[in-house]
Write a protein that holds these residues in place. Structure first.
Motif: not given
Length: 2037
Positions: A1835-1849
């Motif tokens: 979760v921390a890694r995915e949240a640290a990534l740049p913002a995307r139009p749709r959140p990753p599943p």
């Protein structure tokens, strides 16, 4: 009067002056002629008829013009009519007819023109000069011209013939058309299709005709026709050009000077070929309209012509000229050929049986020729029945051809009947002529077929009927040929003959006697059945045989059962009725000894009951139950006591005597039952009263009052009995009866006085009576005038003096003064007496109670008080009673005092003779009223009738007839009638023998002891033995074993051969037949011939073997001796094939005979291959046999004339060997076989015309089998391509355009097989004329006139061409598509599929190739041709109606579409819009009677559709076709054990795959599930289950694919409101298993309750899940291929299992029960071990997406995930099995690909859903890591990534998983220690502008879940992100975070009170938030203020109180929904808390 005389009278009346008489005579004459009457062809009558007809039109208005002209035309065509018209002068007649032309009506104009043309034609024929021939119009009698397929008619003008009106023959279909459709429908085929021949073939035919005319060349020419000509040429040419047939018939008739053996053989082969050709013409595969004419018009020198010229002995043979124009009219109709040949053969046989040499007993025909004749007759009759059906006899035979067929059929049947009678007589005259008996049997089979065919004929020949009746009586037919016997019985029963009615009745009685004899034997032999009551039925059925058998023991046994044993049987009333009927039958039997014996036994039984042991009295009395019947006692009294047989009379007298005395002995119940049956019989018994016999005395004694009272007999019955005694002819009995009656009449109230009651007065008065006619006839009535009203008035007057008493009887009024005046009563009675003589008033009299009124009046008249006043009234009453006595006799007999009243009348008026007579008649009739009947005398007057015993033993006062002169229970015996003739006696004798000894021991056991009439004679035994195939073959084999000469051996073989033809029809045991010593023939097979005589013997033996194999059924080891003799390990006969010279100095003729020997050997080998195809035969032995045959083929010279027949047989045998299922050849043998076959094909294809076609066909079919084996064995093309040289390929291509449809189809299949190989393309392109193979194939395919088989082969060629398409074959694709478009491929496909789907029953219409009317007028046309030049009549070649496409054709078409659809540029959408695939979809559910065809069509259609379902347009179109989808689903049913053929399995596999491919469309989903609910869905799922458990990979894959798609379709079902529809899942879960029997047990329902692992599933979902788990374990544990590489089947299983578990809760529970978890974890562990070998995950990043082990890991995780969906048991099981350890160690590998990341996170998401054990497993530490920690890190890694139009599943599922695990304290601690919350907080701040969407919502819910606990709330408040929390968050996120803040306020009040930002956030939310936000803020404020004064002050100072109050007022003004009400309550409570000090 004869028919000729009648017709002459009609002819004379044609000249009558009255018009009505003339018209009537003409109509009668025409009607008689139509019914078949014939005019005498004589001059005088014809002249008179012509004069009358010609004068018919001289009247002003002639009537009946059509009838007169038709009769005139018919008369002119007769010989006498032609002569007379010449005498009259044809020009004169024409002139006269021209003058009356204006009088001719329109309907008679056509007949008028026919008359004129006929007269002109006759005039032209008689002229001496060639003049212009007038136009000839010929009426058409066929129905074929109406079809558009042959618009040019049946005959056309020749190519070089001028088409002028003077020289052409018109066949105008509009002129004089007279059709007889019924007759045409009854004839299946009259003329075979005309065969056009090239010059080479015509020359061959001409040479054969010439050779047959030469005596020395007959044998060789016949063999050439039989072995070569018939194989190459179509057999119908013999009928098209019948010269050869005529020559053969001449030779067969013996007119050629040699024996007819070879000619008969040729005729037999021709007939068989014609029947086979008829089947081929009827086959839907080979019916075609194309007229294939050979292209070789030049004579190619192939050696055949030279050899034929040498045989014919012509150095300068005739050259074949152009056939004259009338050649087609000389052809022979097939029925005529059959009838003429039958007649000729039967004539030969008749001469042979008549002309027998008296010395050496030789005949014209030997045994071999006789066998050939019999086979020929049978085959000809079969051909006749194939050509004409039985309805032919129900139609009018209008044409001459039809009349000829009818006439010749009758002649043949008559001749056949005569021949049958002759053969039968010959054998019975000399029983040594067994061959005549054998011929008779085989001819009976033929006669049965022929008579069954002609059973509707008006009058079958009497001789044939007689012969068949004798055959029906022959016991051998019924014993050994039961089916034939039934057929004969049926045909004789249905034959329209009146003369055999007597025979039918007689035969019916014979069958009854036969049945009785069988039952009698069973009765005698089976003693055990005597103790059951069913024995009564057997006795009843066997009684008719008693008269024939005449065995006293048999009768004693029957009587013992009836009289004694019945008491021990539990019999009901119906059983006793049967027993009594049997007793009556025996008592009244026709044989005296039977009557006597049974009466004696019955008397002894009665005596034993009455005089026997008292201890068994009650038991013995049961035997008398048989006598408790009125019928039995009536028979005894009426016929037993009056029998002329003294013994019978004595026994009957004893029986009745004992019964009368039985009152004192029998029990009460027994006596009363006996008395109830005895009372109705007493009137018969009383006539036997006499003073000199014991019975008479007993009868008199029984009428005494005290004894009668003791017996229970009423006084009235005793009185009637005494009256009866008055008429008995015993004086003493009369006197005693009179005394007793007078004594009983002593009553002072009635007259006469006591002193007048004297017996002498009574007897004297009765004796003076003279018998007179009784008044019972209507003619005796004085008047016919009915006076009903007066009668009623009279009765009303008489009723005035009488009243009804208490019992309802009329009695006199008890008054002093009578109501009615005496004179009025007297006159009324007298008037009534006169009226009662009218019979019509009797019924009215009785209905008005007249009987009782008169009896009451009579009673009153005889009283003392009334007599003086009314003396004549009594006499009038008696007169009235006498008149109505007979009608009311039963009512009078019920009046008790009537006898006493009548006797008083006699005593009162003894001198009145008339009164005494009337009274006596009344007494006599009433006394026997129960037996009085009416009969007619000789004058037709009605008179009384009484039983004979009464009439003979009494003196009655009236005339009487007697009946029952013989017993009515006596059955009429037909035995004497049946024994009148010897044939019937023989049948009875043998049948009794058979019934006694049985069929098995009939010919071996000695005849049983029987009366002389039942003892079989030696002739009977000889006839049976000669008719039994088993016995006769045994005898012939013994003769074969003991034979010492060639002649004896050959004769024995011929006898065996003839009996072999009877084996299939007989009922002999095939096991016994196979056990006969057939091995005796081995000594001839193992010894090579040493001379020509040995060769002939061996040929005869081989001919017998061929006949044996063709006729004997292959069962019970019947072919074992042939297998050991010809294809065994120690066989010598085959070695003869390698020797061309068998003995030294072999001549040319002997060499030819050796070749014939080789031909016979190969024929036997061919049949061995065919027969043992059904058994077990080694492939190595078959390969050895093939090598021998190839060696023989290699030595044959293809140009050797004498080897052509051998070549044909050899190639045919090789063809069958190669197509055998046991043919597995080595590569070298296969290549060698290809070489020799191609060489043979090249050689035999070089001939001209039809020659060599048979060899070509066999070679091409052999090549087809070889190419198939090459393809299966994958032999490189380089090994064998050189063998297909240009000659061989040219021969194949040349055959593709041959004249035979089967040859063309086979050649195209070979071309298709070669087209698969690129190396063969140049050879094929060089051989064909077209530019490409696709053009060649499409042209053949598009030819609508071509046969279905040929078009199917063309489709197969297209399939082969399209199979070579690839990504680089654009040119090929373009060429194929271009050719398809140019030749209208799609249009043809649509037409084919439409015809196939709409096909009805096709009946081929074989219309004559020439009009029948032309055939009838051939002589006229020949004269016309001679006079007018060349007249050409050509034959038509087309068939009426194109046959529908066959299943094989549609299969080939579907395969072609399958391959063509794979083209890149294939116009699939265009074809779909035209409906091509919808039609093919209809074929996917097509069905027919042939299952093989059904499965092939279904499989091919589904396969082709499956290839195009990848196109969206096709898939949508098919999914919307609900009816086809429904039919497809109905075809997908469970298969049985019998349906395990490859085609069946493939059709179901393709059907399942097609259904699965369509389930992606919502329309298909809705339709399929709706259909599954409507139809029994268990069958469909049962099929899926069978496929899953099958060993066929294709079936398993299809089932897995279909089940996966079906399960996924459940998730796509939605309601209207878009909510999920669970009905499909529930339906699937609740579907019962087909193996569940409905009985609850511990093994049932394992999915619901955990029990034994070996359980029986109750539901279908459990069954399927069980199979999937078994399949998964099998692939996972045994194969393990998936662990290290690609395994698509394992992937399909995992996908299916995951899909099923995802939608079915029952499947998940059952999987847990079946311990699927450990198996999956084992697979997970195995994947982890394999990944460990690869090293670190970082080393496999580059190839991670293609790594097979990672793919395996993905599917295992997917299955585990689906298994845990809403299944707590599965989650707990996985938690207990430590799934967390494996997942922790696999976590780095799971992070390699996006697919794996999503899968593992979704698994944890499912795993953590409401499962505490899962929470504990997530926080368990493995190697310093926990799953939850790794998830937080993710979760921390995915949240640290740049913002995307749709959140990753992955992020969303991870947050949801953390939220689900947050309630667990360890999990919560891990979450709080991680950076997951902070990282998401930062993400929300970063995405403040764009928004975080679903991820923010998930984070807020996670915070809410964490904040419910103190440490979580602290961690939430401690988060820092540059600014104060949560003010920095975007507004939507802050709103979502309010519930978490509310929970935090509950745990950390001080922090909130010290944070102005938080308080400000709460106040702002109250003032501006929505209802949910207000609730959360109010909860937080309430938590802060509750029970804390300091907090309240702080909140007030922060403005919270004001905010709460303001919000409360605002909400009170808004709508009051549920949420608002809840918020108001909370705000009010919070406001109260804040306002409280």
């Amino acid at each position: 009067m004869a028919s000729t005389e009648i017709l002459s009278i009609y002819i004379k009346k044609l000249s009558h002056p009255l018009k009505e008489i003339r018209e009537r005579s003409l109509q009668l004459l025409t009607a008689k002629l139509r019914l078949g009457w014939e005019l005498d062809d004589e001059l005088s009558g014809t002249r008179e008829l012509l004069e009358a007809l010609l004068a018919w039109f001289l009247t002003p208005q002639p009537s009946l013009q059509s009838e007169a002209l038709e009769l005139l035309l018919k008369t002119i065509k007769t010989k006498a009519g032609t002569y007379i018209v010449r005498e009259f002068g044809i020009p004169t007649i024409l002139s006269n007819l021209s003058k009356v032309k204006h009088k001719i009506a329109a309907d008679a104009s056509e007949v008028y023109e026919d008359v004129l043309e006929t007269l002109r034609f006759i005039n032209t024929v008689e002229s001496d000069c060639n003049v212009a021939i007038p136009r000839l119009t010929i009426p058409d009698l066929t129905s074929s011209e109406s079809d558009g397929g042959s618009s040019s008619g049946y005959y056309n003008l020749g190519p070089n013939f001028p088409s002028s009106k003077e020289t052409s023959v018109s066949n105008d279909s509009d002129i004089n058309r007279q059709k007889n459709t019924n007759a045409a429908d009854s004839i299946k085929i009259l003329l075979f299709p005309w065969v056009d021949l090239c010059q080479s073939d015509k020359k061959t035919l001409l040479l054969v005709e010439d050779a047959l005319r030469l005596l020395k060349s007959t044998r060789r020419c016949c063999r050439f026709i039989r072995d070569v000509f018939l194989r190459d040429f179509p057999p119908e040419i013999f009928l098209n050009r019948p010269e050869i047939i005529k020559s053969l018939l001449t030779i067969s008739d013996g007119n050629h000077g040699r024996r007819p053996e070879e000619a008969l053989f040729v005729l037999l082969y021709i007939t068989r070929a014609l029947r086979a050709r008829l089947l081929q013409l009827s086959s839907l595969d080979f019916v075609h309209e194309a007229n294939k004419i050979s292209d070789e018009h030049k004579d190619i020198d192939d050696g055949v012509h030279l050899e034929l010229q040498e045989i014919a002995g012509e150095s300068h043979p005739r050259t074949p000229l152009e056939e004259d124009g009338l050649a087609t009219l000389r052809q022979m109709p097939a029925p005529v050929y059959a009838l003429d040949t039958i007649h000729a053969v039967l004539s030969i046989m008749a001469r042979s049986v008549v002309l027998v040499d008296a010395v050496d007993k030789t005949e014209i025909l030997d045994m071999k020729e006789l066998n050939t004749c019999l086979c020929l007759v049978d085959s000809l009759i079969g051909l006749l029945l194939d050509c004409i059906n039985s309805s032919f006899w129900n139609t009018d035979h209008v044409s001459k051809v039809h009349r000829d067929i009818s006439h010749k059929s009758c002649m043949v049947m008559r001749l056949l009947g005569d021949l049958l009678l002759k053969y039968r007589k010959s054998f019975f005259d000399d029983p040594d002529r067994t061959h005549h008996r054998l011929a008779w049997l085989r001819l009976v089979l033929c006669a049965d077929k022929l008579l069954h065919w002609a059973q509707d004929s008006a009058l079958p020949p009497t001789t044939l009927i007689t012969a068949m009746q004798l055959a029906q009586l022959d016991p051998a037919i019924e014993l050994f040929y039961p089916e034939l016997s039934k057929n004969i019985e049926a045909v004789l029963q249905n034959t329209r003959t009146a003369v055999n009615q007597e025979y039918k009745s007689k035969y019916r009685e014979l069958k009854k006697l036969f049945s009785s004899m069988d039952e009698a034997v069973q009765f005698v032999k089976n003693k055990k059945s005597h103790n059951t009551k069913t024995i009564l039925t057997r006795i009843k059925q066997s009684l008719p045989a008693l008269e024939l058998f005449q065995n006293e023991n048999f009768l004693y046994e029957i009587a013992d059962i009836l009289l004694k044993k019945t008491k021990d049987l539990d019999m009901n009333e119906s059983d006793w009725s049967v027993a009594r009927s049997l007793g009556l039958n025996l008592m009244a039997h026709n044989l005296e000894w039977v009557q006597t014996t049974f009466y004696k036994l019955l008397a002894e039984m009665v005596k034993s009951v009455l005089v026997g042991d008292d201890n068994f009295q009650s038991d013995n009395e049961k035997c008398l139950t048989l006598l408790y019947d009125v019928g039995i006692l009536t028979e005894i009294c009426c016929h037993g006591l009056s029998s002329k047989v003294k013994e019978v009379e004595e026994s009957a007298s004893d029986i009745m005597l004992y019964l009368l005395r039985g009152r004192l002995i029998l029990s009460e119940s027994c006596w009363w039952r006996l008395l109830a049956s005895l009372l109705p019989v007493l009137p018969l018994l009383h006539v036997y009263a006499a003073h000199e016999t014991q019975l008479g005395k007993a009868v008199c004694k029984s009428l005494e009052r005290d004894i009668a009272e003791c017996m229970g007999v009423s006084i009235a019955e005793v009185t009637f009995g005494l009256v009866r005694l008055l008429y008995v002819r015993c004086v003493a009995v009369q006197l005693d009866a009179a005394h007793t009656l007078c004594k009983w009449l002593d009553d002072d109230r009635f007259l006469p006085p006591k002193e007048s009651l004297r017996a002498d007065i009574l007897l004297s008065a009765l004796r003076r009576v003279k018998p007179q006619e009784f008044n019972v006839d209507y003619s005796s009535s004085p008047s016919k005038l009915v006076q009903t009203g007066g009668l009623v008035q009279i009765l009303d007057v008489l009723k005035q003096d009488i009243i009804l008493d208490e019992q309802g009887e009329f009695v006199a009024r008890r008054t002093m003064q009578p109501t009615l005046e005496p004179s009025l009563r007297r006159s009324t009675l007298q008037q009534l007496a006169v009226m009662m003589r009218q019979q019509d008033l009797h019924n009215t009299f009785i209905q008005c109670d007249g009987v009782r009124v008169i009896v009451a009046t009579l009673r009153m008249s005889l009283m003392v008080d009334d007599y003086l006043a009314f003396p004549e009234c009594a006499i009038s009453c008696v007169s009235v009673l006498n008149s109505i006595c007979f009608v009311s006799r039963h009512e009078l007999s019920k009046i008790p005092d009537l006898p006493s009243l009548l006797i008083r009348v006699i005593l009162v008026f003894p001198a009145n003779d008339m009164s005494v007579l009337m009274t006596s008649q009344i007494l006599a009739l009433v006394s026997w009223a129960g037996f009085a009947l009416q009969e007619l005398d000789s004058s037709r007057h009605r008179i009384p009738a009484l039983p004979q015993c009464i009439a003979q033993r009494t003196t009655l006062p009236f005339s009487v007839h007697s009946y029952w002169n013989t017993s009515p229970n006596a059955e009429h015996s037909y035995v004497e009638w049946l024994l009148a003739e010897e044939e019937w006696r023989a049948a009875i004798r043998v049948r009794w023998w058979c019934a006694h000894s049985g069929n098995t021991k009939l010919l071996t056991a000695a005849p049983p002891a029987a009366p002389l009439a039942l003892r079989p004679t030696p002739r009977d035994l000889a006839a049976l033995r000669a008719a039994c195939p088993l016995f006769s073959c045994t005898k012939a084999l013994l003769a074969l074993q003991n034979a010492t000469t060639h002649r004896q051996v050959i004769d024995a073989l011929h006898v065996l051969e003839s009996y072999v033809y009877l084996v299939p029809l007989s009922n002999i045991s095939k096991k016994e037949f196979s056990s006969l010593p057939w091995q005796h023939s081995k000594r001839f097979l193992n010894s090579p011939p040493a001379s020509s005589r040995d060769t002939i013997l061996l040929c005869s033996l081989l001919q017998f073997v061929i006949a044996y194999m063709d006729n004997v059924p292959h069962c019970d080891g019947t072919m074992s001796w042939i297998k050991s003799s010809f294809i065994g390990s120690d066989v010598n006969i085959i070695s003869l094939l390698s020797r061309d010279e068998l003995y030294p100095q072999q001549t040319i003729q002997e060499t030819i005979e050796v070749t014939q020997l080789h031909i016979h050997i190969v024929k036997v080998l061919l049949r061995c291959v065919v027969i043992f195809e059904r058994g077990d035969y080694g492939s190595q032995r078959l390969e050895s046999l093939l090598k021998i045959l190839l060696a023989c083929l290699d030595r044959i010279g293809l140009k050797n004339f004498h080897m052509l027949g051998y070549l044909n047989e050899l190639m045919r045998c090789i063809r069958y060997v190669l197509n055998s299922r046991y043919c597995k050849l080595s590569e070298d043998t296969l290549i060698e076989c290809v070489r020799l076959v191609t060489r043979t094909l090249s050689g035999c294809a070089s001939g001209g015309g039809c020659k060599g076609q048979a060899c070509r066909l066999d070679a091409i079919l052999s090549l087809l089998a070889l190419l198939r084996m090459i393809h299966e064995e994958a032999i490189p093309v380089q090994r064998w391509s050189e063998l297909f040289n240009s000659d061989a390929v040219s021969g194949v291509v040349k055959s593709a355009s041959g004249a035979r449809a089967d040859l063309r189809a086979a050649a195209l299949h070979v071309i298709a097989a070669l087209a698969y190989y690129a190396q063969m393309q140049p050879h094929l392109l060089q051989a064909i004329q077209e530019s490409s193979l696709s053009e060649f194939a499409t042209q053949v395919f598009s030819n609508r006139r071509e046969a279905n088989a040929v078009r199917a082969a063309a489709a197969a060629l297209l399939t082969a061409i399209a199979s070579r398409a690839s990504a680089r074959s654009d040119v090929l694709e373009a060429d194929v598509l271009e050719q398809l478009n140019d030749n209208h491929f799609v249009e043809n496909c649509l037409e084919i599929l439409i015809d196939f789907c709409n096909a009805k029953e096709y009946k081929p219409s074989f219309q004559p190739n020439v009009s029948v009317s032309l055939l009838e007028r051939r002589s006229e046309l020949e004269v016309r041709a001679q006079k007018g030049g060349d007249v050409h009549v050509s034959a038509s070649h087309g068939l009426v109606g194109r046959p529908p496409p066959t299943a094989s054709f549609v299969t080939s078409l579907a395969d072609a579409l399958h391959n063509i659809s794979a083209f890149t540029n294939c116009p699939v959408q265009q074809w779909n819009e035209r409906g091509l695939y919808r039609l093919l979809f209809r074929c996917s559910s097509w069905c027919c009677e042939e299952l093989h065809d059904t499965y092939q069509v279904r499989a091919a259609s589904c396969r082709a559709l499956l290839a195009v379902t990848s196109h969206k347009c096709v898939r949508v179109s098919l999914a919307s076709t609900k009816d086809c989808l429904h039919n497809l689903l109905k075809t997908l049913t469970a298969f049985h054990e019998d349906d395990v053929e490859r085609d069946c399995l493939e059709s179901r596999a393709q059907g399942l795959s097609l259904l699965a491919s369509l389930l992606g469309e919502r329309a298909a989903i809705d339709s399929v599930w709706q259909l599954l609910r409507d139809i029994p869905a268990t069958d469909f799922f049962h099929l899926l289950l069978q496929c899953l458990e099958s060993d066929e990979d294709e079936l398993q894959d299809a089932a897995l694919y279909c089940l996966t798609q079906l399960a996924q379709s459940m998730t796509l079902k939605k309601h209207v409101d878009k909510s999920k529809d669970e009905t499909c899942s529930e339906f699937y879960d609740n579907l019962k298993s087909p193996f569940w029997d409905g009985v609850q047990s511990q093994r049932v329902g394992a999915g619901d309750n955990a029990g034994s692992p070996d359980c029986q599933p109750e539901y279908m979902a459990e069954e399927i899940c069980k199979s999937l788990l078994n399949l998964y374990q099998k692939l996972s544990m045994e194969n393990k291929k998936h662990q290290s590489g690609e395994d698509e089947r394992w992937v399909r299983v995992c996908s299916c299992l995951a899909a099923v578990c995802a939608v079915s809760a029952r499947s998940r529970r059952y999987s847990v029960h079946r311990r699927a978890g450990p198996a999956l974890l084992a697979s997970l562990q195995a994947a982890r071990d394999h990944l460990a070998v690869h090293g670190k995950p970082a080393d496999a990043i580059r190839n991670a997406n293609n790594n097979p082990v990672l793919r395996t890991l993905y599917w295992v995780l997917t299955v585990i995930d689906c298994l845990m969906v809403e299944c707590p048991a599965a989650k707990e099981s996985f938690a207990d099995e430590n799934i967390a350890i494996s997942l922790s160690r696999l976590w780095p590998w799971c992070m390699m690909t996006e697919q794996l990341r999503q899968t593992v996170v979704h698994l944890l998401y499912t795993f953590s859903n409401n499962c505490p054990k899962a929470w504990g497993a997530l926080c368990s530490c493995v190697c310093g890591r926990t799953l939850l920690g790794e998830l937080c890190a993710l979760v921390a890694r995915e949240a640290a990534l740049p913002a995307r139009p749709r959140p990753p599943p992955v992020l969303l599922m991870a947050l949801h998983t953390l939220r689900r695990a947050a309630p667990h304290h360890h999990c919560r601690a891990i979450i709080l220690k991680s950076d997951a919350l902070v990282s998401m907080h930062r993400l929300c701040i970063r995405a403040r502008v764009r928004g975080v969407g679903a991820s923010g919502v998930a984070w807020a819910r996670l915070c809410e879940s964490v904040a419910r606990h103190a440490e979580g709330a602290a961690a939430l408040l401690a988060m820092k992100a540059g600014t104060a929390f949560p003010v920095a968050l975007p507004a939507p996120t802050r709103a979502l975070l309010l519930p978490a803040i509310a929970h935090a306020a509950h745990h950390h009040r001080q922090t909130f009170l010290q944070s102005p930002d938080l308080l400000e956030l709460l106040c702002d939310t109250l003032l501006a938030g929505d209802t949910a936000e207000i609730v959360s803020a109010a909860r937080a404020i309430w938590a802060l203020a509750a029970n804390n004064h300091k907090a309240k002050l702080a909140l007030r100072s922060a403005g919270a109180a004001a905010a709460v109050h303001s919000t409360l007022q605002r909400l009170q003004r808004t709508s009051r929904d549920a949420d608002t009400q809840r918020a108001l309550q909370l705000l009010m409570y919070t406001n109260t808390v804040l306002q409280t000090p």
